[in-house]
Design a protein around this motif. Structure first.
Motif, PDB file in Angstrom:
ATOM      1  N   MET A   1       0.845  -1.178   0.000  1.00 22.47           N
ATOM      2  CA  MET A   1       0.000   0.000   0.000  1.00 22.47           C
ATOM      3  C   MET A   1       0.892   1.245   0.000  1.00 22.47           C
ATOM      4  O   MET A   1       1.868   1.320   0.744  1.00 22.47           O
ATOM      5  N   LYS A   2       0.580   2.204  -0.823  1.00 20.81           N
ATOM      6  CA  LYS A   2       1.352   3.438  -0.882  1.00 20.81           C
ATOM      7  C   LYS A   2       1.058   4.296   0.339  1.00 20.81           C
ATOM      8  O   LYS A   2      -0.076   4.332   0.821  1.00 20.81           O
ATOM      9  N   PRO A   3       2.065   5.017   0.819  1.00 22.30           N
ATOM     10  CA  PRO A   3       1.822   5.925   1.949  1.00 22.30           C
ATOM     11  C   PRO A   3       0.973   7.120   1.503  1.00 22.30           C
ATOM     12  O   PRO A   3       0.964   7.493   0.332  1.00 22.30           O
ATOM     13  N   TYR A   4       0.275   7.688   2.469  1.00 20.65           N
ATOM     14  CA  TYR A   4      -0.506   8.892   2.172  1.00 20.65           C
ATOM     15  C   TYR A   4       0.438  10.027   1.798  1.00 20.65           C
ATOM     16  O   TYR A   4       1.570  10.099   2.273  1.00 20.65           O
ATOM     17  N   SER A   5      -0.023  10.950   0.961  1.00 20.61           N
ATOM     18  CA  SER A   5       0.815  12.055   0.493  1.00 20.61           C
ATOM     19  C   SER A   5       1.155  12.995   1.650  1.00 20.61           C
ATOM     20  O   SER A   5       0.418  13.101   2.639  1.00 20.61           O
ATOM     21  N   CYS A   6       2.274  13.687   1.482  1.00 24.44           N
ATOM     22  CA  CYS A   6       2.683  14.681   2.489  1.00 24.44           C
ATOM     23  C   CYS A   6       1.654  15.808   2.571  1.00 24.44           C
ATOM     24  O   CYS A   6       1.432  16.372   3.643  1.00 24.44           O
ATOM     25  N   ASP A   7       1.026  16.106   1.436  1.00 27.96           N
ATOM     26  CA  ASP A   7       0.006  17.154   1.395  1.00 27.96           C
ATOM     27  C   ASP A   7      -1.170  16.796   2.315  1.00 27.96           C
ATOM     28  O   ASP A   7      -1.607  17.615   3.124  1.00 27.96           O
ATOM     29  N   LEU A   8      -1.652  15.558   2.200  1.00 32.10           N
ATOM     30  CA  LEU A   8      -2.760  15.117   3.055  1.00 32.10           C
ATOM     31  C   LEU A   8      -2.331  15.112   4.516  1.00 32.10           C
ATOM     32  O   LEU A   8      -3.066  15.569   5.398  1.00 32.10           O
ATOM     33  N   ARG A   9      -1.146  14.616   4.772  1.00 31.95           N
ATOM     34  CA  ARG A   9      -0.636  14.574   6.144  1.00 31.95           C
ATOM     35  C   ARG A   9      -0.585  15.978   6.746  1.00 31.95           C
ATOM     36  O   ARG A   9      -0.975  16.184   7.890  1.00 31.95           O
ATOM     37  N   GLN A  10      -0.085  16.939   5.947  1.00 35.04           N
ATOM     38  CA  GLN A  10       0.013  18.313   6.434  1.00 35.04           C
ATOM     39  C   GLN A  10      -1.370  18.916   6.677  1.00 35.04           C
ATOM     40  O   GLN A  10      -1.568  19.651   7.648  1.00 35.04           O
TER      41      GLN A  10
END
Length: 85
Positions: A1-10
């Motif tokens: 599974m790909k990690p969530y984007s840094c944009d979403l995390r931020q």
């Protein structure tokens, strides 16, 4: 599974910092699990970063390069013997 984007995390971090809801509400709002929000906030508090951890690398190979070469030679030998039969 790909990690969530840094944009979403931020975005999750910003929403939490701006007190836009509980952790559970933020999880629902951003369509992620509650445990993701909790671990993201913990990671942000401890390290100051929202980036995903690097991939662990998976399982170590069972055979070393020398053993792999021996298997290749055995397969080639068996194929050559089968061609003459």
């Amino acid at each position: 599974m790909k990690p969530y984007s840094c944009d979403l995390r931020q975005k999750v971090i910003n929403a939490h910092t701006n007190q836009e809801g509980s952790q559970r509400e933020l999880a629902k709002r951003f369509s992620v699990s509650l445990s993701f929000v909790q671990s993201l906030l913990r990671r942000y508090r401890n390290s100051g970063t929202v980036e995903a951890k690097p991939h662990g690398g998976g399982q170590k190979p069972k055979l070393n390069n020398e053993q792999l070469r021996l298997v290749e030679l055995l397969v080639e030998s068996d194929n050559a013997d089968g061609a003459t039969k």
